[in-house]
Design a protein around this motif. Structure first.
Motif, PDB file in Angstrom:
ATOM      1  N   LEU A   7       8.251  -5.133  10.912  1.00 35.91           N
ATOM      2  CA  LEU A   7       9.341  -4.620  11.730  1.00 35.91           C
ATOM      3  C   LEU A   7      10.650  -4.599  10.968  1.00 35.91           C
ATOM      4  N   GLY A   8      11.459  -3.605  11.305  1.00 33.15           N
ATOM      5  CA  GLY A   8      12.802  -3.492  10.768  1.00 33.15           C
ATOM      6  C   GLY A   8      13.661  -2.755  11.767  1.00 33.15           C
ATOM      7  N   GLY A   9      14.786  -2.258  11.318  1.00 38.25           N
ATOM      8  CA  GLY A   9      15.654  -1.489  12.200  1.00 38.25           C
ATOM      9  C   GLY A   9      14.995  -0.188  12.622  1.00 38.25           C
ATOM     10  N   SER A  10      14.552   0.587  11.637  1.00 37.22           N
ATOM     11  CA  SER A  10      13.844   1.838  11.929  1.00 37.22           C
ATOM     12  C   SER A  10      12.352   1.732  11.663  1.00 37.22           C
ATOM     13  N   GLY A  11      11.954   0.818  10.801  1.00 36.53           N
ATOM     14  CA  GLY A  11      10.553   0.679  10.397  1.00 36.53           C
ATOM     15  C   GLY A  11      10.201   1.506   9.178  1.00 36.53           C
ATOM     16  N   ASN A  12      11.110   2.378   8.755  1.00 38.62           N
ATOM     17  CA  ASN A  12      10.810   3.257   7.617  1.00 38.62           C
ATOM     18  C   ASN A  12      10.663   2.494   6.307  1.00 38.62           C
ATOM     19  N   GLY A  13      11.650   1.703   5.944  1.00 35.00           N
ATOM     20  CA  GLY A  13      11.585   0.960   4.690  1.00 35.00           C
ATOM     21  C   GLY A  13      10.416   0.005   4.654  1.00 35.00           C
ATOM     22  N   GLU A  14      10.114  -0.573   5.803  1.00 35.51           N
ATOM     23  CA  GLU A  14       8.997  -1.510   5.893  1.00 35.51           C
ATOM     24  C   GLU A  14       7.675  -0.794   5.639  1.00 35.51           C
ATOM     25  N   ALA A  15       7.512   0.394   6.232  1.00 37.16           N
ATOM     26  CA  ALA A  15       6.288   1.177   6.014  1.00 37.16           C
ATOM     27  C   ALA A  15       6.165   1.596   4.553  1.00 37.16           C
ATOM     28  N   ILE A  16       7.257   2.037   3.965  1.00 33.77           N
ATOM     29  CA  ILE A  16       7.232   2.453   2.564  1.00 33.77           C
ATOM     30  C   ILE A  16       6.839   1.279   1.672  1.00 33.77           C
ATOM     31  N   THR A  17       7.428   0.125   1.918  1.00 26.59           N
ATOM     32  CA  THR A  17       7.125  -1.063   1.122  1.00 26.59           C
ATOM     33  C   THR A  17       5.664  -1.463   1.269  1.00 26.59           C
ATOM     34  N   ALA A  18       5.177  -1.547   2.491  1.00 26.36           N
ATOM     35  CA  ALA A  18       3.783  -1.948   2.722  1.00 26.36           C
ATOM     36  C   ALA A  18       2.823  -0.982   2.046  1.00 26.36           C
ATOM     37  N   ASN A  19       3.130   0.306   2.093  1.00 23.60           N
ATOM     38  CA  ASN A  19       2.236   1.312   1.515  1.00 23.60           C
ATOM     39  C   ASN A  19       2.214   1.310  -0.009  1.00 23.60           C
ATOM     40  N   ALA A  51       1.156   2.543   9.092  1.00 27.33           N
ATOM     41  CA  ALA A  51       1.616   3.648   9.931  1.00 27.33           C
ATOM     42  C   ALA A  51       2.893   3.256  10.659  1.00 27.33           C
ATOM     43  N   LEU A  52       3.911   4.082  10.509  1.00 27.39           N
ATOM     44  CA  LEU A  52       5.129   3.937  11.288  1.00 27.39           C
ATOM     45  C   LEU A  52       4.876   4.613  12.633  1.00 27.39           C
ATOM     46  N   CYS A  53       4.860   3.826  13.695  1.00 27.90           N
ATOM     47  CA  CYS A  53       4.535   4.369  15.018  1.00 27.90           C
ATOM     48  C   CYS A  53       5.739   4.256  15.936  1.00 27.90           C
ATOM     49  N   SER A 103       1.060   8.134  18.611  1.00 28.92           N
ATOM     50  CA  SER A 103       1.065   7.912  17.159  1.00 28.92           C
ATOM     51  C   SER A 103       0.312   6.625  16.813  1.00 28.92           C
ATOM     52  N   ALA A 104       0.410   5.611  17.655  1.00 33.71           N
ATOM     53  CA  ALA A 104      -0.315   4.362  17.408  1.00 33.71           C
ATOM     54  C   ALA A 104      -1.827   4.566  17.509  1.00 33.71           C
ATOM     55  N   ARG A 105      -2.249   5.254  18.553  1.00 32.17           N
ATOM     56  CA  ARG A 105      -3.684   5.497  18.736  1.00 32.17           C
ATOM     57  C   ARG A 105      -4.264   6.305  17.584  1.00 32.17           C
ATOM     58  N   LEU A 106      -3.587   7.384  17.216  1.00 29.83           N
ATOM     59  CA  LEU A 106      -4.093   8.233  16.138  1.00 29.83           C
ATOM     60  C   LEU A 106      -4.071   7.528  14.784  1.00 29.83           C
ATOM     61  N   SER A 107      -3.118   6.639  14.580  1.00 28.46           N
ATOM     62  CA  SER A 107      -3.071   5.908  13.307  1.00 28.46           C
ATOM     63  C   SER A 107      -4.309   5.044  13.109  1.00 28.46           C
ATOM     64  N   ASN A 126      -7.304   4.764  10.215  1.00 27.78           N
ATOM     65  CA  ASN A 126      -7.723   3.374  10.052  1.00 27.78           C
ATOM     66  C   ASN A 126      -6.573   2.518   9.521  1.00 27.78           C
ATOM     67  N   ALA A 127      -5.389   2.725  10.088  1.00 24.59           N
ATOM     68  CA  ALA A 127      -4.208   1.971   9.661  1.00 24.59           C
ATOM     69  C   ALA A 127      -4.474   0.481   9.814  1.00 24.59           C
ATOM     70  N   ASN A 128      -4.177  -0.261   8.748  1.00 27.36           N
ATOM     71  CA  ASN A 128      -4.363  -1.707   8.815  1.00 27.36           C
ATOM     72  C   ASN A 128      -3.038  -2.460   8.914  1.00 27.36           C
ATOM     73  N   VAL A 129      -1.938  -1.724   8.839  1.00 30.46           N
ATOM     74  CA  VAL A 129      -0.610  -2.298   9.073  1.00 30.46           C
ATOM     75  C   VAL A 129       0.166  -1.330   9.971  1.00 30.46           C
ATOM     76  N   LEU A 130       0.864  -1.895  10.927  1.00 29.93           N
ATOM     77  CA  LEU A 130       1.693  -1.151  11.875  1.00 29.93           C
ATOM     78  C   LEU A 130       3.153  -1.456  11.578  1.00 29.93           C
ATOM     79  N   SER A 131       3.974  -0.428  11.484  1.00 27.41           N
ATOM     80  CA  SER A 131       5.411  -0.604  11.295  1.00 27.41           C
ATOM     81  C   SER A 131       6.150  -0.122  12.536  1.00 27.41           C
TER      82      SER A 131
END
Length: 142
Positions: A64-76, A84-86, A91-95, A100-105
């Motif tokens: 988690l972060g303010g927008s979740g963008n930087g966190e998703a980029i870092t994890a990836n 997946a940034l949801c 978007s969560a279901r499709l991820s 097969n997203a293994n991390v949620l941002s």
């Protein structure tokens, strides 16, 4: 299921609420920090959480972060992570079903805590469909 959990200062409040929600539902939680709303670099906390998932020490991760963008980029940036940034239930279901997203941002500044928990709940309970989607996952891993 063991969940790696991490945030920066801008996602700290939701991280703490989600942590308690997860524990109340029987999930084991590995909290990689941060431990306050004091300004910090998300990379210091997100990368170790993603590595724990990639190494099999945790089954999935939530960052988690303010927008979740930087966190998703870092994890990836961690090999084996599909973060997946949801921003909503679809978007969560499709991820999970297709990617097969293994991390949620999640972005704390982008949604209410009630919406965030709904997303977490759906994301954790949704299975990967496999099939034609597995071919794409395999291509990503190459």
């Amino acid at each position: 299921m063991k969940i790696a959990l991490a945030s920066d200062h801008a996602g700290y409040k939701y991280k703490e609420i989600i942590k308690e929600w997860l524990k109340s539902r029987g999930y084991e939680v590995a909290d990689f920090g941060t431990d306050s709303e004091e300004s910090c670099s998300y990379t210091d906390f997100i990368r170790p959480a993603a590595e724990a998932v990639a190494e099999g020490k945790c089954d999935r991760g939530i960052v988690l972060g303010g927008s979740g963008n930087g966190e998703a980029i870092t994890a990836n940036k961690v090999r084996g992570i599909r973060c997946a940034l949801c921003w909503d239930l679809r978007s969560a279901r499709l991820s999970r079903e297709h990617n097969n997203a293994n991390v949620l941002s999640l972005g704390q500044r982008m949604m209410s805590i009630e919406e965030a928990i709904e997303i977490v709940e759906l994301w954790l309970s949704t299975d990967f469909e496999g099939g034609r989607h597995q071919t794409r996952i395999d291509a990503i891993e190459k």
